[in-house]
Scaffold this motif. Structure first.
Motif, PDB file in Angstrom:
ATOM      1  N   ASP A  82      54.188 -49.432 114.770  1.00  0.00           N
ATOM      2  CA  ASP A  82      55.508 -50.107 115.069  1.00  0.00           C
ATOM      3  C   ASP A  82      56.553 -49.569 113.973  1.00  0.00           C
ATOM      4  OD1 ASP A  82      57.478 -51.592 115.920  1.00  0.00           O
ATOM      5  OD2 ASP A  82      56.567 -53.562 115.634  1.00  0.00           O
ATOM      6  N   LYS A  84      59.899 -49.925 113.773  1.00  0.00           N
ATOM      7  CA  LYS A  84      61.303 -50.466 113.687  1.00  0.00           C
ATOM      8  C   LYS A  84      62.047 -50.581 112.685  1.00  0.00           C
ATOM      9  CE  LYS A  84      59.214 -55.121 113.665  1.00  0.00           C
ATOM     10  NZ  LYS A  84      59.268 -56.336 114.726  1.00  0.00           N
ATOM     11  N   CYS A  86      63.721 -52.731 111.049  1.00  0.00           N
ATOM     12  CA  CYS A  86      63.606 -54.140 110.016  1.00  0.00           C
ATOM     13  C   CYS A  86      62.179 -54.032 109.276  1.00  0.00           C
ATOM     14  CB  CYS A  86      63.527 -55.395 110.848  1.00  0.00           C
ATOM     15  SG  CYS A  86      65.240 -55.317 111.515  1.00  0.00           S
ATOM     16  N   THR A  87      61.953 -54.409 108.260  1.00  0.00           N
ATOM     17  CA  THR A  87      60.870 -54.528 107.508  1.00  0.00           C
ATOM     18  C   THR A  87      60.112 -55.842 107.554  1.00  0.00           C
ATOM     19  OG1 THR A  87      61.909 -52.766 105.788  1.00  0.00           O
ATOM     20  CG2 THR A  87      59.776 -53.857 105.029  1.00  0.00           C
ATOM     21  N   HIS A  88      58.669 -55.636 107.721  1.00  0.00           N
ATOM     22  CA  HIS A  88      57.877 -56.990 107.701  1.00  0.00           C
ATOM     23  C   HIS A  88      58.061 -57.778 106.412  1.00  0.00           C
ATOM     24  CE1 HIS A  88      54.691 -59.807 108.637  1.00  0.00           C
ATOM     25  NE2 HIS A  88      54.900 -59.694 110.162  1.00  0.00           N
ATOM     26  N   GLU A 272      64.826 -57.540 106.647  1.00  0.00           N
ATOM     27  CA  GLU A 272      63.756 -58.245 106.791  1.00  0.00           C
ATOM     28  C   GLU A 272      63.764 -58.319 108.489  1.00  0.00           C
ATOM     29  OE1 GLU A 272      62.779 -62.434 105.990  1.00  0.00           O
ATOM     30  OE2 GLU A 272      65.029 -62.715 105.494  1.00  0.00           O
ATOM     31  N   SER A 273      62.440 -58.536 108.907  1.00  0.00           N
ATOM     32  CA  SER A 273      62.195 -58.425 110.219  1.00  0.00           C
ATOM     33  C   SER A 273      62.561 -59.961 110.957  1.00  0.00           C
ATOM     34  CB  SER A 273      60.661 -58.495 110.720  1.00  0.00           C
ATOM     35  OG  SER A 273      60.284 -57.278 110.414  1.00  0.00           O
ATOM     36  N   TYR A 277      58.884 -66.724 108.994  1.00  0.00           N
ATOM     37  CA  TYR A 277      57.743 -66.221 108.139  1.00  0.00           C
ATOM     38  C   TYR A 277      57.246 -67.189 107.664  1.00  0.00           C
ATOM     39  CZ  TYR A 277      54.918 -63.150 105.342  1.00  0.00           C
ATOM     40  OH  TYR A 277      53.701 -62.515 104.754  1.00  0.00           O
TER      41      TYR A 277
END
Length: 316
Positions: A82, A84, A86-88, A272-273, A277
């Protein structure tokens, strides 16, 4: 390696025995249940593998935050990618901790001690460029650590030259004593980092803080993340998280600062995702002396007093 071990000394005092942070029942019933755990129903293994998967995916981004060449051996061969934009948040924290550890340890002369509280699949001992005379302690589930160690050994993972890597089972009846037994020295600088450690209750984390408070010298850092629900178990409201965290850490001699995930993302030039979180990122500094430092001061004071008594006796 023998030269490095020469830096590590025995503790100045005998540690107080404390119960395990991750208590494993000795009953036959629970032993049978543990024997039946596998990749499909072991929550600790699943969590550790998921984290390794995030590191593996991050490594394959066009502009990765970090490179983990060993994550691939820890994940399923058919892991879904995955990538995408955005960064987790987990990857943001991983990079944040990496940078903080290295920037701090490179300013320490002589013996350097790193204490990692992990999920058992942390590859930092192998993938980070640790300076000479660094001793790394990994506190994690013995079951998960053994599984990952076999896989890492199979791909040739090694710690940097003139460094030492030691494992302390999370199931140990006394973590502090186990660290001492492995050579931890409370009269030498240390850096503590927590990411992925299975903290089951608030009492568990308080015990972790107590161990760090007892062993870390004044000025040492303790950083990482802890589950946000720990704060909710006492206060039940999110706006008081900062106040709750300050009280918790200060009661153990640490001054703590909370770090926003959005701040980390911005500093790294990432987004960020989306979504919540549920962790708290922190950096804390030890304000009090370690047990070993206190013992050193006690002995020095005793020596000065004894010398003073001898001089007074000679004058008489």
């Amino acid at each position: 390696m023998e030269g490095l071990m020469g830096f590590v000394r025995s503790p100045a005092t005998t540690p107080i025995v404390r119960r395990s942070l991750f208590y494993a029942s000795k009953s036959k019933k629970n032993s049978w249940l543990r024997a039946k755990l596998n990749a499909e129903n072991d929550p600790l293994l699943q969590a550790a593998t998921s984290a390794a998967s995030l590191r593996f995916q991050e490594m394959h981004r066009p502009e990765p935050l970090f490179v983990d060449p060993y994550a691939g051996c820890l994940v399923h061969p058919d892991v879904q990618m995955d990538l995408k934009e955005c960064t987790h948040q987990y990857c943001l924290v991983t990079k944040f901790i990496d940078d903080k550890l290295l920037s701090t340890v490179n300013h320490i002369d002589g013996l350097k001690q790193i204490v990692l509280l992990t999920d058992g699949m942390d590859t930092r001992p192998y993938r980070l460029n640790w300076p000479t005379s660094t001793v790394i302690f990994d506190i994690s589930s013995e079951r998960i650590f053994k599984k990952s160690a076999e896989k890492l050994q199979g791909v040739g993972a090694k710690v940097p030259r003139n460094c030492l890597f030691l494992h302390v089972p999370l199931e140990s009846s006394d973590i502090q004593h186990s660290l001492y037994a492995k050579g931890f020295n409370g009269n030498q600088p240390s850096i503590w980092a927590i990411q992925g450690l299975p903290v089951m209750t608030l009492a568990n984390f308080k015990e972790i803080l107590l161990v760090a408070s007892s062993l870390a010298m004044s000025g040492c850092l303790f950083l990482g993340e802890l589950p946000a629900w720990l704060a909710e178990t006492e206060i039940g409201t999110k706006p008081s998280t900062e106040k709750w965290t300050n009280k918790l850490f200060m009661s153990n001699g640490f001054r703590v600062d909370l770090v926003g995930y959005d701040e980390v993302a911005k500093s790294l030039g990432k987004e960020e995702s989306p979504g919540e979180y549920k962790n708290i990122l922190f950096v804390a500094e030890q304000l009090q002396f370690s047990d070993d430092q206190m013992e050193t001061w006690r002995r020095e004071l005793q020596r000065v007093e004894e010398e003073g008594d001898e001089e007074g006796f000679e004058e008489l």
